[in-house]
Design an enzyme around this catalytic site. Structure first.
Site, PDB file in Angstrom:
ATOM      1  N   GLY A 312      -7.154  -3.681  -0.566  1.00  0.00           N
ATOM      2  CA  GLY A 312      -5.745  -4.290  -1.103  1.00  0.00           C
ATOM      3  C   GLY A 312      -5.188  -3.165  -2.137  1.00  0.00           C
ATOM      4  O   GLY A 312      -5.546  -2.055  -2.240  1.00  0.00           O
ATOM      5  N   SER A 313      -4.445  -3.794  -2.869  1.00  0.00           N
ATOM      6  CA  SER A 313      -3.658  -3.017  -4.136  1.00  0.00           C
ATOM      7  C   SER A 313      -4.264  -2.054  -4.936  1.00  0.00           C
ATOM      8  O   SER A 313      -3.743  -1.155  -5.281  1.00  0.00           O
ATOM      9  CB  SER A 313      -2.802  -3.927  -4.814  1.00  0.00           C
ATOM     10  OG  SER A 313      -2.213  -4.909  -4.156  1.00  0.00           O
ATOM     11  N   VAL A 314      -5.618  -2.435  -5.313  1.00  0.00           N
ATOM     12  CA  VAL A 314      -6.451  -1.273  -6.087  1.00  0.00           C
ATOM     13  C   VAL A 314      -6.338   0.121  -5.624  1.00  0.00           C
ATOM     14  O   VAL A 314      -6.004   1.114  -6.299  1.00  0.00           O
ATOM     15  CB  VAL A 314      -7.900  -1.734  -5.986  1.00  0.00           C
ATOM     16  CG1 VAL A 314      -8.425  -1.008  -7.272  1.00  0.00           C
ATOM     17  CG2 VAL A 314      -7.996  -3.063  -6.068  1.00  0.00           C
ATOM     18  N   MET A 315      -5.906   0.265  -4.309  1.00  0.00           N
ATOM     19  CA  MET A 315      -6.024   1.358  -3.551  1.00  0.00           C
ATOM     20  C   MET A 315      -4.587   2.233  -4.221  1.00  0.00           C
ATOM     21  O   MET A 315      -4.821   3.637  -4.059  1.00  0.00           O
ATOM     22  CB  MET A 315      -6.013   1.667  -2.076  1.00  0.00           C
ATOM     23  CG  MET A 315      -7.368   1.192  -1.487  1.00  0.00           C
ATOM     24  SD  MET A 315      -8.649   2.026  -2.228  1.00  0.00           S
ATOM     25  CE  MET A 315      -8.960   3.449  -1.518  1.00  0.00           C
ATOM     26  N   LYS A 316      -3.597   1.483  -4.597  1.00  0.00           N
ATOM     27  CA  LYS A 316      -2.653   2.186  -5.054  1.00  0.00           C
ATOM     28  C   LYS A 316      -2.949   3.065  -6.057  1.00  0.00           C
ATOM     29  O   LYS A 316      -2.040   4.107  -6.432  1.00  0.00           O
ATOM     30  CB  LYS A 316      -1.340   1.047  -5.607  1.00  0.00           C
ATOM     31  CG  LYS A 316      -0.783   0.321  -4.278  1.00  0.00           C
ATOM     32  CD  LYS A 316       0.018  -0.799  -4.863  1.00  0.00           C
ATOM     33  CE  LYS A 316       0.336  -1.768  -3.738  1.00  0.00           C
ATOM     34  NZ  LYS A 316       0.791  -2.960  -4.254  1.00  0.00           N
TER      35      LYS A 316
END
Lengths: 685, 408
Positions: A312-316
């Site tokens: 999820g968003s951690v990859m942003k």
């Protein structure tokens, strides 16, 4: 023979001749028999003799210990005495069948009484008259002393001969559940079966070729081949980078979170970003390796490295970092976020918060999917893929633990289509492990260097000499230093007002981090399930000069699902307690007294542990401030048990149906409020 | 004899079975060099083998690897003194000690059985005299030889009679044997029996008497084995060694394994590993360790050494100036030969286990000193030998070879 007449002398010579010939013949028979045994059958006998010397390898080297970074014992082998008997020795000097039987009967009765065995069974063992019989394995110290008395000539009128007490190794984990899935366990035959016990089996066991030696009739090692003497057979000690104090907090917090949010599982990694040393690594549910036989196979898994999930968003964070490094993103530019709805090919992508123009910092703080995908599409598929790879995704982190997953970046083995690139930019359609997240975040924290995570600080031999030592190892530069610095600043916005991770803010420190709430794919349908999430928070602090990276991943919480709300507080409590434990002083302005929350279980645990950690005393469950006594639920029906536990401020975890037959922790043990109590029910028959 | 004045001759004839009086000139003649070389060689070899075979037990029981070596060296030095000391004494002077030695030995054996004995290995075979442990059965063998030689020589032609020549010897020997059996020491009893019959046979006792006694004796021995449970079990275990290798036949099995693992050339001196398993490796089973460390070649050479010793003993017997000397020499040669034979047979498991030492080689003070004394007497007899005349009656093969060596 002078005086004899010739006839008698002749007879006498003849008779001597007859006798001498008889002796000569007998000697010839002896020599021919020796020829048959030695020359003809020699090789067979030699082999038998060699086998005899190699038999009974139950004499083993002492397995090395596993220690935490401060030398606290995590796993240790203790010599548990076992008693054996040599019946031939016992009967030496006793002649005649009736006397021997009487001796054996008497001995059997006396031995059986001392070792609480059955006298008849013991007698049956003894009458086989073998030279080596185990009487009882793993006896207590009192029993051993009593056995010694039995063959002490000074204390017994009739000492029993042939009794032998030998130590057999038994693995003991004083911390019980602590680090359970990481250390693994040892099978009764002495082989490490899981975790570090498996991956360091050879070193912990001692060099096996040295164990070969020559044994005497009792199977005792007498001479070892080569120069090695018995003590040098001992295995090496493995010292971990893990700090038991921090590990304790981490485990307590994730199991509390598991109970509170009713997650399927949880994992956490605490890491020193400057060296890559892992300070804590916990997976929940865990198990107690002392009774590994009673645990679930599922619980033995170390989720930190074996479980891969869509992050999820951690990859942003890594999308933005890669774009900044590639120069396709200007840190000050604003990106149009389409007011929360963006159609790419035939897919519509939504944002939780509806935004128009956002800077990269805001994209991270508000976790905008559309912003991230625009950055990624501008950089292009190869750029994003290479960026992720540079952060260590898609490759094993290299921890010395069995069963590590490397995660999958390109699940179909080909470059992403645009939609897939867009998904990957906010962590969908790819899979990672908790360990990889922590390592990648460390690279942001330490100025762009991707470090190899270290779990083992050093390996020492039994004299304390270092055999092998861990050292910080930079795998590669993930992003240039200035990009990493920039990211650190951007990420502090996440935990500030208006960010998704305010719950993770630690008063007195600037916290950089990123929340993530990822939908899980339902394996039954192959589509994202509406109610299954992975909630996580990965961050570091103090943001200016990072000391700790903490990655928290909660698998399928039932109560709530936002990473910020669920994983954020876990991060905060662990980070706060760990910093306090490490003696890091807040610089952010807030006073220490504000930081301390009354009754925060993590603080209470550490406060209670500190004095213990300084002494060599084994760490036990610390008394907990604001603790409650676990009520006795035995025999209650499920509903009543839950009511009694909840009213005591505890979180029940139910297994089975019927009446409560077992509960963990035991009744009356004091635990922190909000702890999970596992109750096992079975239908009453 | 003719050289003596008649009055002296009469006196000697009356008191002693000697027809050759002590003769300083004869007694100072050279002794048999081959014989003393073999004996000294065996004693030296024994010291080496005892060390090699006892290190493990010495270390484990006494925490001193040289525990048995030190003692055996002390015994060996004493044995050499006894050997060369006795070889200088004219054996004719010994007859005076015949009865004191015989009675003394009888008393010692009796004391042993009567409860003053010191137990070890399931038998009461030792007498503790201060720090020294003596084994009366060992002394009994030599004492019986000396007495039989004296008695048979004295009785001369009357040996063929039953009441005078046969029965008394048998009674004395039987008493000694009974005392040995009581300890129990079956092996020594058998040696005593064989010594008695060989000497009676050589002295000219009727073969009929001997057979007439031997057959019931064999039946008695068989019964003694069959109806004494533990002996019978041992016998059965000996028959079926493979099935009892862990218990009753453990020792013989390990012993044969020692021989076998030596192969042709052996594993090398001091490199034997069966000492870890073989009980009594340095005493009764030292030959098994010789077999392991020096191989078949070593055993064959050792057997040759004993054969040579026996042949030189018989040579001395043939050349002795009188019956007394002949009987003593033959008896001692038989003593060496029989002990060595039985020891080899037991170690190779051709016979069930007996407690018999390998003369000169096995560890043990009593055995070594008594055998050295016997060898000393034998050497003393060898000094007095006359060259055997060439025109004498033909002889059987082994004696002939001995004679051939003596011929020049």
């Amino acid at each position: 023979m002078k005086n004899l007449d010739a006839k008698r002398a002749k007879y006498m010579r003849m008779r001597m001749g007859v006798l001498a010939s008889a002796m000569g013949l007998a000697l010839g028979a002896v020599v021919s028999s020796a020829y048959r045994v030695q020359v003809e059958d020699g090789p067979v006998w030699r082999e038998t003799a060699e086998k005899q010397r190699q038999r009974r390898m139950h004499v083993e080297s002492k397995r090395g210990s596993i220690l935490d970074r401060n030398g606290t014992v995590v796993a240790v082998s203790v010599e548990v005495p076992s008693v054996s008997v040599d019946v031939v020795e016992m009967l030496r000097g006793v002649d005649g069948e009736p006397k021997q039987t009487a001796t054996l009967r008497d001995a059997a009765a006396r031995i059986a009484q001392i070792l609480s065995l059955d006298a008849n069974q013991t007698f049956d063992k003894l009458v086989t008259r073998r030279r080596f019989i185990w009487l009882k394995r793993r006896i207590t110290g009192d029993e051993a002393a009593a056995v010694r008395d039995l063959h002490d000539q000074k204390k017994q009128v009739q000492p029993i001969r042939g009794l032998k007490i030998e130590g057999e190794g038994h693995r003991y984990y004083p911390g019980r559940e602590l680090l359970g899935p990481v250390v693994g366990f040892v099978a009764p035959d002495g082989a490490g079966k899981d975790g570090l016990e498996l991956s360091f089996d050879e070193e912990l066991r001692g060099r096996t070729e040295d164990v070969k030696g020559i044994r005497d009739s009792a199977g005792k090692l007498v001479l070892s081949e080569g120069s090695a003497t018995a003590p040098s057979l001992a295995g090496h000690d493995v010292t971990l980078t893990v700090d038991e104090g921090i590990q304790h907090v981490a485990e307590r917090e994730i199991s509390a979170a598991m109970g509170t949010y009713e997650t399927r599982g949880a994992s956490i990694v605490v890491m020193d970003p400057t060296t890559g040393e892992i300070l804590a690594l916990a997976s929940s549910p865990g198990y107690n390796p002392n009774d590994y036989g009673e645990s679930d196979v599922e619980a033995r898994r170390d989720r930190v490295i074996t479980d891969r999930f869509e992050p999820g968003s951690v990859m942003k964070v890594f999308t933005v970092a890669s774009a900044l490094a590639a120069g396709t993103l200007n840190p000050t530019e604003s990106i149009y976020c389409e007011h929360g709805n963006f159609r790419l090919d035939n897919v519509t992508i939504h944002d939780t918060h509806l935004n128009d123009w956002l800077t990269p910092t805001q994209i991270l703080a508000k976790s905008s999917n559309i912003g991230a995908l625009k950055i990624a599409l501008k950089m292009g598929e190869p750029g994003l893929y290479a960026g992720f790879r540079r952060f260590g995704f898609g490759e094993p982190s290299g921890l010395p633990l069995p069963g590590e997953a490397s995660g999958v970046l390109r699940p179909r083995g080909r470059p992403w289509f645009d939609v897939e690139t867009a998904n990957a930019s906010f962590g969908q359609g790819i899979s990672v492990t908790t360990m990889q997240l922590a390592t990648a975040m460390s690279a942001i924290a330490n100025g762009g260097k991707l470090l190899e995570p270290q779990l083992v600080k050093r390996v020492t031999d039994e004299h304390g000499a270092v055999v092998r030592e861990g050292a910080a190892h930079v795998r590669r530069e993930a992003v240039p230093q200035h990009v990493a610095k920039l990211l650190s600043e951007m990420l502090t916005a996440v935990t500030e007002d208006g960010g998704t991770g305010v719950e993770a803010a630690v008063p007195g420190f600037h916290v950089a981090g990123k929340t993530a709430t990822a939908q899980k794919v339902d394996p039954a349908t192959g589509r994202y399930a509406a109610d299954k999430y992975t909630a996580s928070f990965v961050g570091f602090l103090p943001a200016e000069r990072p000391r700790l990276v903490v990655a928290v991943v909660l698998d399928e919480p039932m109560i709530g699902h936002y990473g910020g709300d669920l994983a954020g507080p876990v991060f905060r409590r662990v980070a706060e307690a760990s910093l306090r434990y490490l003696g890091v002083v807040p610089q952010g302005g807030a006073k220490l007294s504000d930081v301390t929350r009354a009754g925060d279980p993590a603080d209470a645990t550490l406060a209670a542990m500190k004095p213990q950690l300084q002494g060599p005393a084994p760490v036990m469950l610390a008394p907990v401030a604001d603790g409650v006594a676990v009520p006795d639920a035995a025999g209650l029906a499920a509903r009543d048990a839950v009511r009694s536990l909840v009213s005591a401020g505890l979180v029940p975890e139910i297994e089975g149906t019927g009446k409560v037959v077992r509960q963990v922790p035991m009744p009356q043990s004091v635990v922190a409020k909000g702890s999970t109590v596992r109750i096992v029910l079975e239908p009453s028959s | 004899m003719q050289l003596l004045p008649p009055n002296v001759r009469k006196h000697i004839e009356f008191v002693a079975p000697l027809d050759a009086a002590p003769d300083a000139k004869r007694a100072a003649a050279a002794m048999d060099p081959v014989m003393w070389a073999v004996v000294v060689g065996l004693i030296g070899f024994g010291v080496v083998m005892v060390f090699s075979a006892s290190t493990v037990e010495a270390t484990m029981q006494h925490h001193d690897p040289q525990f048995y070596l030190k003692r055996q060296v002390a015994y060996a030095i004493t044995a050499l003194v006894v050997l060369f000391g006795l070889s200088r004494v004219d054996y004719h002077r010994l007859y005076k000690f015949t009865y004191p030695v015989l009675f003394g030995t009888g008393v010692l054996l009796l004391a042993c059985v009567a409860g003053f004995g010191h137990s070890g290995g399931g038998a009461t075979r030792w007498l503790a005299v201060g720090p020294v442990h003596i084994q009366p059965a060992e002394i009994a063998k030599l004492a019986l030889v000396l007495w039989l030689a004296y008695s048979l020589a004295k009785k001369a032609d009357r040996v063929r009679t039953f009441a005078v020549g046969f029965l008394p010897h048998l009674l004395v020997a039987g008493l000694f044997m009974l005392l040995c059996m009581k300890q129990p020491d079956f092996g020594s009893a058998i040696v005593l029996l064989l010594l008695t019959f060989t000497l009676l046979f050589v002295a000219g006792a009727r073969v009929g008497y001997i057979l007439g006694f031997l057959i019931p004796a064999a039946a008695f021995a068989a019964a003694a084995i069959r109806f004494k449970q533990y002996r019978y079990e041992r016998y059965l275990a000996w028959l079926d060694m493979e099935a009892h290798k862990q218990d009753l036949a453990y020792q013989p099995f390990q012993s044969v394994m020692s021989f076998g693992s030596g192969g042709t050339w052996g594993v090398g001196l001091g490199r034997g590993l069966q000492t870890l398993y073989l009980p009594e490796a340095h005493t009764d089973f030292v030959s098994a360790i010789v077999g392991e460390e020096l191989g078949f070649v070593g055993i064959a050479l050792l057997a040759c050494a004993y054969l040579l010793l026996v042949l030189r003993g018989i040579r001395a017997a043939l050349r002795a100036p009188d019956d007394y000397g002949t009987y003593i020499a033959f008896g001692i040669a038989t003593l060496f030969g029989v002990q060595a034979l039985v020891n080899f047979c037991v170690a190779l498991s051709l016979l069930p286990t007996k407690g018999l030492t390998l003369p000169f080689v096995s560890f043990g003070g009593s055995s070594l000193l008594v055998n050295a004394a016997a060898a000393g007497i034998l050497l003393s007899i060898s000094r007095q030998g006359d060259p055997v005349k060439a025109d004498e009656t033909p002889e059987p093969a082994p004696v002939a070879s001995a004679r051939a060596e003596a011929a020049p």
